[in-house]
Design an enzyme around this catalytic site. Structure first.
Site, PDB file in Angstrom:
ATOM      1  N   CYS A   1       1.091  -0.929  -0.238  1.00 29.59           N
ATOM      2  CA  CYS A   1      -0.138  -0.302  -0.035  1.00 29.59           C
ATOM      3  C   CYS A   1       1.098   0.886   0.581  1.00 29.59           C
ATOM      4  O   CYS A   1       1.728   1.761   0.931  1.00 29.59           O
ATOM      5  CB  CYS A   1      -0.929  -0.205   1.429  1.00 29.59           C
TER       6      CYS A   1
ATOM      7  N   CYS B   1      -0.041   4.048   2.523  1.00 29.90           N
ATOM      8  CA  CYS B   1       0.660   2.963   4.137  1.00 29.90           C
ATOM      9  C   CYS B   1       1.240   4.023   4.538  1.00 29.90           C
ATOM     10  O   CYS B   1       1.886   4.272   6.057  1.00 29.90           O
ATOM     11  CB  CYS B   1       0.120   1.795   4.291  1.00 29.90           C
TER      12      CYS B   1
END
Length: 301
Positions: A46, A49
């Site tokens: 991600c 993230c």
């Protein structure tokens, strides 16, 4: 010395932890009964993230133990993600008292992250700092200056920019006769609190302490004033001597009388000395309140 702040004293390494399904109940649900816990649901693939995670960690560490953070890799802990219906990442939940109380999805700017963490930080109170400050003030009032200094210093390890603790530490050094250390502390006061009322009060007390070291004998100065009521320097010196002797109200009255006789004497020295005395007192001190009213009456009559 007073013990306090157990909930805010967690080492930085304990504030952010990787959590799995095996310890989620302990590290999040149970832990949140003492301090809010932020749960960051993320995955290695991600992109957002990788930005949000470090920013959250930084904000959590800046909160100095008022919140904690759990990092949950959704690829490795799919059951938790399913139970909380995590549909996209990053997703962040905040738990308090065993229940989710706030959440957001996606990366946020640093300002919004700070607001989120600050809001959660307030849920658990101040970790006993207010009680510690009250106790330290009481110690100082009762003459236990060493204990007061230790407590104020301990508070500053928790909140380095706490103006009440900073001013209190300066006052404790003054009570111990350590004017040079007090002056050094004032010179090194963080910019964010250098002008705070509590720090300014300590600065005024230092100025009065310096004056006290050179104050003359009260009886001799009183005789001079009684013999020559218009000797303004003698009256000013008498006020300083009275203050040094702990007779604050008497000092204020002499300065007010000087002002009644000559407002502009020595470039307004009496008025400035009154302001210094008032600043050194608590705002609601009866002497300060009465003195300010009388000063206003003189200046605006």
């Amino acid at each position: 010395m007073l013990e306090f702040g157990q909930k805010t004293a967690a080492p930085a390494g304990d504030l952010v932890r990787d959590v799995t399904e095996a310890d989620f109940m302990t590290e999040v649900i149970e832990a949140s009964r003492e301090v809010p816990v932020i749960v960051d649901f993320w995955a290695p693939w991600c992109g957002p993230c990788k930005t949000l995670g470090p920013a959250l960690e930084s904000a959590v560490e800046a909160a100095r133990g008022k919140v904690r953070m759990a990092k949950v890799n959704v690829d490795e802990n799919q059951m938790i993600a399913a139970q909380l219906r995590i549909q996209s990442i990053p997703t962040v939940y905040a738990f308090w008292q065993g229940k989710p109380v706030d959440a957001f999805q996606g990366a946020l700017p640093a300002s919004q992250i700070k607001t989120f963490v600050d809001k959660l930080s307030g849920l658990a109170g101040d970790g006993g700092l207010a009680e510690a400050l009250d106790a330290a003030d009481e110690m100082l009032a009762e003459g236990a200056a060493v204990d007061a200094a230790e407590t104020f210093a301990a508070i500053l390890t928790e909140e380095p920019e706490n103006p009440r603790a900073y001013g209190g530490l300066v006052r404790a050094h003054l009570a111990l006769g350590q004017a040079d250390q007090a002056e050094g502390l004032l010179a090194a006061a963080p910019a964010a609190i250098a002008g705070a009322a509590e720090v300014e009060a300590a600065r005024a007390q230092l100025a009065l302490s310096r004056q006290a070291a050179n104050a003359g004998p009260v009886a001799e100065l009183l005789d001079r004033v009684l013999a020559r009521p218009d000797d303004h320097q003698a009256r000013f010196d008498l006020a300083q001597a009275l203050h040094a002797a702990g007779k604050v109200e008497g000092a204020v009255e002499e300065l007010l009388e000087l002002l009644r006789r000559d407002r502009e004497w020595n470039e307004g020295a009496a008025k400035q000395q009154l302001f210094t005395i008032f600043d050194a007192l608590k705002p609601n001190d009866p002497i300060a309140l009465r003195g300010r009213r009388k000063l206003s009456s003189i200046l605006f009559s």
